[in-house]
Design an enzyme around this catalytic site. Structure first.
Site: not given
Ligand SMILES: Cc1cc2nc3c(=O)[nH]c(=O)nc-3n(C[C@H](O)[C@H](O)[C@H](O)COP(=O)(O)OP(=O)(O)OC[C@H]3O[C@@H](n4cnc5c(N)ncnc54)[C@H](O)[C@@H]3O)c2cc1C
Length: 392
Positions: A111, A114, A146, A229, A362
């Site tokens: 997928q 991100s 992933s 998902e 969140e």
């Molecule tokens: C094990 C694992 C597998 C994954 N696999 C995939 C995959 O296969 N494909 C893919 O595309 N992605 C994948 N991801 C990514 C995952 O979808 C993102 O990490 C997730 O959506 C959070 O985005 P970010 O890491 O950019 O954090 P950010 O969006 O930068 O968030 C950082 C922090 O801010 C908080 N935050 C952000 N906005 C808000 C808001 N509006 N209100 C309150 N709090 C907020 C968040 O909750 C978090 O604590 C994976 C992640 C993990 C951990």
């Protein structure tokens, strides 16, 4: 179709396709063609149009007969997200081309959603797809992908129009991961493994016939994926017969000397939470029998993440000093994700990702508040501004 009819159909199939004497792939393809793969899918696409609730019984009968499975832990994203999205939004031709090898596991999916600047705010993706005749040319970077190291195909969300507000300028594609323009680099995580990757797309190509949904309709299609998902992540373990509590209960029984009234109290409180999650999961699965999951799946995934983290933490405490041991921190790129076949240390560390993957806790709380409970929405200042004018 009654349960007896279904059982009869499976028995007939097994008589004609002896699992012990049939090649594994031939068996899986024949099972798909007979509509006995995901029986809740329509006829012609591996199913019989039955209710989703029938699936566990079908899988049990095949397993008891010694039939090969389609190695679901190697294709979590294909089966849990890409397949249902293609079914819901794909053309007949796309369904025919992609669903069968996806279900049999011949083609593994990942997928590409991100990005470094688009996680919680997924509608901010900046990977660009530009039309070139019958194809699209894709450039950008994805992250946390992933299984990208195993995948033949990916579901991709890309920006196709930067001049309009962010939610309207995205398009959804099915892209070939094996082409030269796709570079996959491992990202090592807290468990020591590299289950996910960063993916660089440089002039990668995707034919227009592999666009899923209309141009500019990517956000709607992506939401179909995100809803499935959350159910796939939150529903699977929670709905298991012994629930999420099973592993911890076994550790509890095996370590009587470590029991204290305080730990006993916590174990029982968690048992109640896990049981509520399991029953909620079962109810959600029944609702799903009638259609695609809605935002309610977010609550399921939220509860799952909390339970998985608290239970895996309690398990480490029950194991005392032994719980601090970690079997292997060698950097590997796993071929499947099996949460429960691993040691307690792995489970504890891997569960940390449960409240991030598939939407952070969140964000899921926001979804439940706004779309399930109907509370006032968060202010979103960039919602109506052209994407290219928004500061990043
Ligand atoms: C094990 C694992 C597998 C994954 N696999 C995939 C995959 O296969 N494909 C893919 O595309 N992605 C994948 N991801 C990514 C995952 O979808 C993102 O990490 C997730 O959506 C959070 O985005 P970010 O890491 O950019 O954090 P950010 O969006 O930068 O968030 C950082 C922090 O801010 C908080 N935050 C952000 N906005 C808000 C808001 N509006 N209100 C309150 N709090 C907020 C968040 O909750 C978090 O604590 C994976 C992640 C993990 C951990």
């Amino acid at each position: 179709m009654t349960l007896d009819d279904l059982t009869g159909r499976i028995e007939e199939f097994l008589a004609a396709n002896d699992p012990a004497a049939t090649d594994r792939l031939d068996f899986l393809r024949a099972r798909y063609d007979a509509g006995l793969a995901w029986v809740y899918f329509p006829v012609g696409f591996g199913g019989l149009g039955l209710s989703r609730g029938r699936q566990p019984e079908v899988d049990r009968l095949f397993a008891e007969a010694g039939a090969p499975d389609n190695n679901p832990s190697a294709n979590v994203i294909g089966l849990g997200m890409a397949g249902p999205t293609i079914l819901a939004c794909g053309t007949e031709e796309q369904k025919r081309r992609f669903l069968r090898p996806l279900w049999t596991g011949e083609e593994i999916w990942c997928q590409l959603f991100s990005e470094p600047g688009a996680g919680s705010d997924l509608a901010n993706v900046s990977t660009r797809a530009v039309r070139d005749g019958d194809e699209w040319v894709v450039n950008g970077q994805k992250v946390w992908t992933s299984s990208a190291h195993l995948a033949q195909f990916a579901i991709l969300l890309a920006r196709t129009d930067a001049a309009i507000p962010k939610h309207r300028g995205m398009t959804f594609f099915l892209i070939d991961m094996t082409q030269p323009g796709v570079e996959v680099r491992p990202l090592r995580q807290i468990t020591g493994e590299a289950e996910f990757n960063e993916v660089f797309l440089t002039d990668a190509r995707v034919p227009d016939t592999q666009r899923l949904g209309a141009e500019g309709d990517g956000w709607r299609v992506a939401n179909t994926t995100l809803n499935t998902e959350r159910v796939a992540i939150g529903g699977k373990d929670s709905a298991r017969e012994d629930g999420m509590i099973g592993v911890v209960a076994r550790t509890w029984r095996a370590n009587p000397e470590r029991r204290t009234p305080e730990l006993h109290d916590r174990l029982l409180r968690l048992w109640v939470d896990a049981e509520v999650a399991r029953l909620t999961g079962a109810r959600l699965q029944q609702k799903l029998a009638k259609g695609m999951p809605g935002p309610e799946g977010s609550a399921m995934k939220l509860i799952f993440a909390k339970c998985a983290q608290q239970l895996s933490g309690l398990e480490l405490e029950l194991l005392g000093a032994q719980g601090l041991r970690y079997s292997d921190w060698t950097m590997v790129r796993p071929e499947s994700v099996d949460f429960n076949g691993r040691d307690a240390g792995y489970r504890y560390l891997r569960a940390k990702g449960n409240s991030i993957e598939g939407g952070t806790s969140e964000i899921l709380r926001n979804i439940v508040a706004e779309r399930v409970l109907g509370l006032p929405a968060e202010p979103r200042a960039d919602k109506d501004r052209p994407w290219k004018e928004v500061a990043r």
